[in-house]
Design a protein around this motif. Sequence first.
Motif, PDB file in Angstrom:
ATOM      1  N   THR A  39      37.703  44.778  35.579  1.00 35.30           N
ATOM      2  CA  THR A  39      37.345  45.478  34.950  1.00 35.30           C
ATOM      3  C   THR A  39      36.711  46.886  34.054  1.00 35.30           C
ATOM      4  OG1 THR A  39      37.820  42.850  33.923  1.00 35.30           O
ATOM      5  CG2 THR A  39      37.905  44.364  32.430  1.00 35.30           C
ATOM      6  N   LEU A  40      35.493  46.208  34.364  1.00 39.53           N
ATOM      7  CA  LEU A  40      34.756  47.679  33.961  1.00 39.53           C
ATOM      8  C   LEU A  40      35.566  49.145  34.395  1.00 39.53           C
ATOM      9  CD1 LEU A  40      32.470  49.229  32.912  1.00 39.53           C
ATOM     10  CD2 LEU A  40      31.433  48.540  34.623  1.00 39.53           C
ATOM     11  N   GLY A  41      35.933  49.314  35.579  1.00 39.10           N
ATOM     12  CA  GLY A  41      36.893  50.256  36.168  1.00 39.10           C
ATOM     13  C   GLY A  41      38.184  50.694  35.938  1.00 39.10           C
ATOM     14  N   VAL A  42      38.451  49.837  35.192  1.00 36.22           N
ATOM     15  CA  VAL A  42      40.031  50.135  35.153  1.00 36.22           C
ATOM     16  C   VAL A  42      39.545  51.052  33.332  1.00 36.22           C
ATOM     17  CG1 VAL A  42      41.271  49.325  33.573  1.00 36.22           C
ATOM     18  CG2 VAL A  42      41.199  48.448  35.734  1.00 36.22           C
ATOM     19  N   ALA A  43      38.472  50.507  32.179  1.00 38.67           N
ATOM     20  CA  ALA A  43      38.202  50.815  31.157  1.00 38.67           C
ATOM     21  C   ALA A  43      37.230  52.068  31.266  1.00 38.67           C
ATOM     22  CB  ALA A  43      36.775  49.791  30.393  1.00 38.67           C
ATOM     23  N   VAL A  44      36.451  52.758  32.582  1.00 45.76           N
ATOM     24  CA  VAL A  44      35.820  53.417  32.650  1.00 45.76           C
ATOM     25  C   VAL A  44      37.253  54.103  32.998  1.00 45.76           C
ATOM     26  CG1 VAL A  44      34.545  54.673  34.520  1.00 45.76           C
ATOM     27  CG2 VAL A  44      33.552  52.503  33.280  1.00 45.76           C
ATOM     28  N   GLY A  45      37.891  53.978  33.777  1.00 48.82           N
ATOM     29  CA  GLY A  45      39.379  54.761  34.692  1.00 48.82           C
ATOM     30  C   GLY A  45      39.670  54.994  33.565  1.00 48.82           C
ATOM     31  N   ALA A  46      40.036  54.713  31.907  1.00 48.33           N
ATOM     32  CA  ALA A  46      41.279  55.111  30.976  1.00 48.33           C
ATOM     33  C   ALA A  46      40.203  55.930  30.340  1.00 48.33           C
ATOM     34  CB  ALA A  46      41.264  53.491  30.333  1.00 48.33           C
ATOM     35  N   ALA A  47      38.731  55.375  29.729  1.00 51.50           N
ATOM     36  CA  ALA A  47      38.055  56.067  29.411  1.00 51.50           C
ATOM     37  C   ALA A  47      38.106  57.812  29.552  1.00 51.50           C
ATOM     38  CB  ALA A  47      37.058  55.764  28.643  1.00 51.50           C
ATOM     39  N   LEU A  48      38.479  57.694  31.076  1.00 51.50           N
ATOM     40  CA  LEU A  48      38.022  59.466  31.560  1.00 51.50           C
ATOM     41  C   LEU A  48      39.809  60.302  31.025  1.00 51.50           C
ATOM     42  CD1 LEU A  48      36.510  58.287  35.657  1.00 51.50           C
ATOM     43  CD2 LEU A  48      35.301  59.654  32.505  1.00 51.50           C
ATOM     44  N   LEU A  49      40.783  59.307  31.279  1.00 49.32           N
ATOM     45  CA  LEU A  49      42.179  59.636  31.288  1.00 49.32           C
ATOM     46  C   LEU A  49      42.437  60.087  30.070  1.00 49.32           C
ATOM     47  CD1 LEU A  49      44.643  60.242  32.617  1.00 49.32           C
ATOM     48  CD2 LEU A  49      45.640  57.840  31.862  1.00 49.32           C
ATOM     49  N   GLN A  50      41.920  59.485  28.460  1.00 47.10           N
ATOM     50  CA  GLN A  50      41.876  59.547  27.687  1.00 47.10           C
ATOM     51  C   GLN A  50      41.116  60.717  27.736  1.00 47.10           C
ATOM     52  OE1 GLN A  50      39.057  57.563  24.958  1.00 47.10           O
ATOM     53  NE2 GLN A  50      40.611  57.237  23.606  1.00 47.10           N
ATOM     54  N   LEU A  51      39.744  61.697  27.693  1.00 46.57           N
ATOM     55  CA  LEU A  51      39.499  62.719  27.904  1.00 46.57           C
ATOM     56  C   LEU A  51      39.806  63.199  28.616  1.00 46.57           C
ATOM     57  CD1 LEU A  51      35.067  61.179  28.571  1.00 46.57           C
ATOM     58  CD2 LEU A  51      36.509  61.853  26.341  1.00 46.57           C
ATOM     59  N   LEU A  52      40.514  63.014  29.925  1.00 41.46           N
ATOM     60  CA  LEU A  52      41.513  64.603  30.228  1.00 41.46           C
ATOM     61  C   LEU A  52      42.347  65.110  29.672  1.00 41.46           C
ATOM     62  CD1 LEU A  52      42.158  66.127  32.287  1.00 41.46           C
ATOM     63  CD2 LEU A  52      43.058  63.816  33.809  1.00 41.46           C
ATOM     64  N   MET A  53      43.460  64.075  28.545  1.00 48.05           N
ATOM     65  CA  MET A  53      44.368  64.036  27.765  1.00 48.05           C
ATOM     66  C   MET A  53      43.593  65.004  25.900  1.00 48.05           C
ATOM     67  SD  MET A  53      46.585  60.353  28.074  1.00 48.05           S
ATOM     68  CE  MET A  53      48.050  60.686  26.504  1.00 48.05           C
ATOM     69  N   SER A 108      32.399  37.763  39.182  1.00 48.60           N
ATOM     70  CA  SER A 108      32.331  39.369  39.397  1.00 48.60           C
ATOM     71  C   SER A 108      33.043  40.675  39.976  1.00 48.60           C
ATOM     72  CB  SER A 108      30.622  39.494  40.432  1.00 48.60           C
ATOM     73  OG  SER A 108      31.059  39.179  41.816  1.00 48.60           O
ATOM     74  N   SER A 109      33.942  39.949  40.173  1.00 47.68           N
ATOM     75  CA  SER A 109      35.168  40.790  40.715  1.00 47.68           C
ATOM     76  C   SER A 109      35.071  40.865  39.889  1.00 47.68           C
ATOM     77  CB  SER A 109      35.364  40.498  42.432  1.00 47.68           C
ATOM     78  OG  SER A 109      36.567  40.595  42.544  1.00 47.68           O
ATOM     79  N   LEU A 110      36.398  40.374  39.127  1.00 49.47           N
ATOM     80  CA  LEU A 110      36.940  40.338  38.061  1.00 49.47           C
ATOM     81  C   LEU A 110      35.699  41.608  37.074  1.00 49.47           C
ATOM     82  CD1 LEU A 110      38.811  37.279  37.361  1.00 49.47           C
ATOM     83  CD2 LEU A 110      39.570  39.385  38.665  1.00 49.47           C
TER      84      LEU A 110
END
Length: 328
Positions: free
Chosen positions: A9-23, A3-5
């Motif tokens: 994993t979900l946090g990294v995916a969400v963060g990467a998606a937000l970064l993509q939108l920012l870019m 559950s921790s992993l």
Amino acid sequence: MRSSLARRTLGVAVGAALLQLLMITAFCWPAARTAPRDVPIVVTGPGSAAVAQRLERERPGAFDVAAVRDEAAARAALTGRDAYGAIVTTPSGPKVLTASAASPVVAQQLDALARGLGGGAADAASPAVQDVVAADPDDPRGAGLGALALPLIMSGLAAAVLLTFAVPAAGWRAPGAVAFAVLGGFGAAGVAQGWLSLLPGPYVELAGAMALAILAVTGAVAGLAAVVGRAGIGLGGLMFLLLGNPLSGATSAPELLPRPWGEIGQFLPPGAAVTLLRSVAFFDGAGAGRPLVVLAAWAVGGLVLLTVGGLRGRVRDETARDREPALV
């Protein structure tokens, strides 16, 4: 454990998606909203007041129009980087002066404006258009100069990363940043001027401008990393790549970007570097004062941060040595 992993994993995916939108927003939004906003031009001649009123009526907020005494003063405003264009009214009709070296995009818009003043037809009644300060003939649209800013910034960031990880002592990263800036500036100017033929003007001054731009980025990012750790590299990348590069006005002009972002971009190294290179290459240094100050401030600030980081590291090393048990 799973559950921790999963959460990570979900946090990294969400963060990467937000970064993509920012870019996407950072790079596409300024380009999609490019339009003239108080672009400085000058007018002169017996019908200049009527021309200014017509521009304000037909293109409200597009141009910041100032009157000058004669055509010589209008040309001086262009060569001194006080205006992007001029309209000279004469008994035989208006004449439009442009400076494509300052911004090919603005020059094209002034060409269209000239056709409008002549009734919209490209015939003998249309005003003559003269390019007073022309862009380099090998780069008439300024695409090469606009593209030059990004590799200068990216190489400065890369050098800061290499210095941070390869040179343990923060104090030694400062001379490394200076050495890279000098070598990179003279090398980049040689390629841009000698091989690609993107920029006219004096080679040494162009190389110095590029070196200062590189030092502003490398010094600032390496300095942030020396003081706040690896997060400083990410902060520098966000400021200079995601914010500074699209707001630089390198392919258009600061006055064509949404407010106040075009003006903000001139206080970051990418925007200041492009403005400085245009001034040195095409205008004999006119308008170089502010970008010089901006780049110098970033460079000095970075070197100061590197000095602070070096002193802090020295204090930590001395404290660690004092705490080591004495050998009997």
